[in-house]
Write a protein that holds these residues in place. Sequence first.
Motif, mmCIF file in Angstrom:
data_model
loop_
_atom_site.group_PDB
_atom_site.id
_atom_site.type_symbol
_atom_site.label_atom_id
_atom_site.label_comp_id
_atom_site.label_asym_id
_atom_site.label_seq_id
_atom_site.Cartn_x
_atom_site.Cartn_y
_atom_site.Cartn_z
ATOM 1 N N LEU A 162 0.821 -1.210 0.000
ATOM 2 C CA LEU A 162 0.000 0.000 0.000
ATOM 3 C C LEU A 162 0.858 1.264 0.000
ATOM 4 N N GLU A 163 2.178 1.094 0.060
ATOM 5 C CA GLU A 163 3.088 2.220 0.232
ATOM 6 C C GLU A 163 2.945 3.277 -0.852
ATOM 7 N N ALA A 175 -4.106 4.272 7.028
ATOM 8 C CA ALA A 175 -4.617 3.065 6.362
ATOM 9 C C ALA A 175 -3.478 2.228 5.819
ATOM 10 N N ALA A 176 -2.453 2.891 5.282
ATOM 11 C CA ALA A 176 -1.301 2.168 4.743
ATOM 12 C C ALA A 176 -0.531 1.464 5.847
ATOM 13 N N THR A 177 -0.378 2.130 6.986
ATOM 14 C CA THR A 177 0.356 1.537 8.110
ATOM 15 C C THR A 177 -0.364 0.303 8.639
ATOM 16 N N VAL A 178 -1.668 0.424 8.855
ATOM 17 C CA VAL A 178 -2.459 -0.706 9.341
ATOM 18 C C VAL A 178 -2.448 -1.832 8.318
ATOM 19 N N GLY A 179 -2.581 -1.455 7.040
ATOM 20 C CA GLY A 179 -2.589 -2.457 5.978
ATOM 21 C C GLY A 179 -1.298 -3.237 5.914
ATOM 22 N N SER A 180 -0.175 -2.545 6.100
ATOM 23 C CA SER A 180 1.128 -3.214 6.075
ATOM 24 C C SER A 180 1.275 -4.154 7.262
ATOM 25 N N LYS A 185 -3.403 -6.904 1.017
ATOM 26 C CA LYS A 185 -3.117 -6.685 -0.386
ATOM 27 C C LYS A 185 -4.374 -6.134 -1.065
ATOM 28 N N PRO A 186 -4.336 -4.895 -1.563
ATOM 29 C CA PRO A 186 -5.515 -4.362 -2.245
ATOM 30 C C PRO A 186 -5.754 -5.063 -3.578
ATOM 31 N N VAL A 187 -7.007 -5.388 -3.848
ATOM 32 C CA VAL A 187 -7.400 -6.030 -5.104
ATOM 33 C C VAL A 187 -8.066 -4.960 -5.964
ATOM 34 N N ALA A 194 -12.052 3.904 -14.701
ATOM 35 C CA ALA A 194 -11.264 4.410 -13.577
ATOM 36 C C ALA A 194 -10.831 3.254 -12.675
ATOM 37 N N VAL A 195 -9.774 3.496 -11.906
ATOM 38 C CA VAL A 195 -9.270 2.485 -10.983
ATOM 39 C C VAL A 195 -10.219 2.352 -9.800
ATOM 40 N N ALA A 196 -10.571 1.113 -9.463
ATOM 41 C CA ALA A 196 -11.482 0.855 -8.349
ATOM 42 C C ALA A 196 -10.919 -0.262 -7.482
ATOM 43 N N VAL A 197 -11.090 -0.156 -6.171
ATOM 44 C CA VAL A 197 -10.669 -1.201 -5.235
ATOM 45 C C VAL A 197 -11.834 -2.166 -5.050
#
Length: 282
Positions: A162-163, A175-180, A185-187, A194-197
Amino acid sequence: MSVRIIADSASDVSQELAKEWNITILPLTVRFGEEEYYDGVTLSNDGFYEKLIETDEFPKTSQIAPFRYEEAFCQAKEAGDEVVCLALSSALSGSYQSACIAAEEFEDTVHVVDTQEVCVGYYILVAEAVRLRNRGKSAAEIAEALRKLVPKVHVIAVFDTLEYLKKGGRISGAAATVGSMLSIKPVISIVDGAVAVLGKARGSKNGNNMLREYVKQAGGINWDYPVCLAYSGLSDVLLQKYIADSSELYAGHEDQFRITHVGATIGTYAGAGAIALAFFES
């Protein structure tokens, strides 16, 4: 009259493959601070990821200006060629608008298509344009066929980190810190250009499982059309593991998909370790 296919480096079609396919790939501009490069020309994909790791400067990519499209269209006209120009999604970049502005001077000899895609999704549309050209289709016929196929493209990717989404301002630092910490892993997919999660996976194994499930929900891969897999970073180890773990999807079709290296356009936000798949729905 021959058909000339023009696209840009956001398709992740390399200059070497462009020569093989006899098409034109216009490079986007990539900047690291004051340093400026042409994507895939003066800066290789490996060179891009090395800089991404080594420098504190967050890279920026610039759309292709109308005059660069005009130059490419003029060259085609002088050679007596019609043009099919595939552009990076208009929801992500102004390149499509630039191409349309340039095409106004060429009446009906230049056909501009908004792919509504980037990276591997863009790639398979370029590959299909090449296939149609090789079958003797006219520029108008190719452009019409591609516009009908755009809604049938499916793209899914799993980012390893997520960095770079954080650095690009796409998610918060918290969010990036918690995710790491949780190995999230974002899908990712492309929805309406457009880019979507689509979701978040705990670890690479779950990410690969989500990729396989997405393919099944889409009705499977249509092997009558181009299929492409891609990886980011300096190694394709994670992609090869995904292919091995997903053998049921690719059994009997090992020679029908291509693998490409994700360049600066998506690599800026994905960083190393991302894998992606693009296919046309059945």
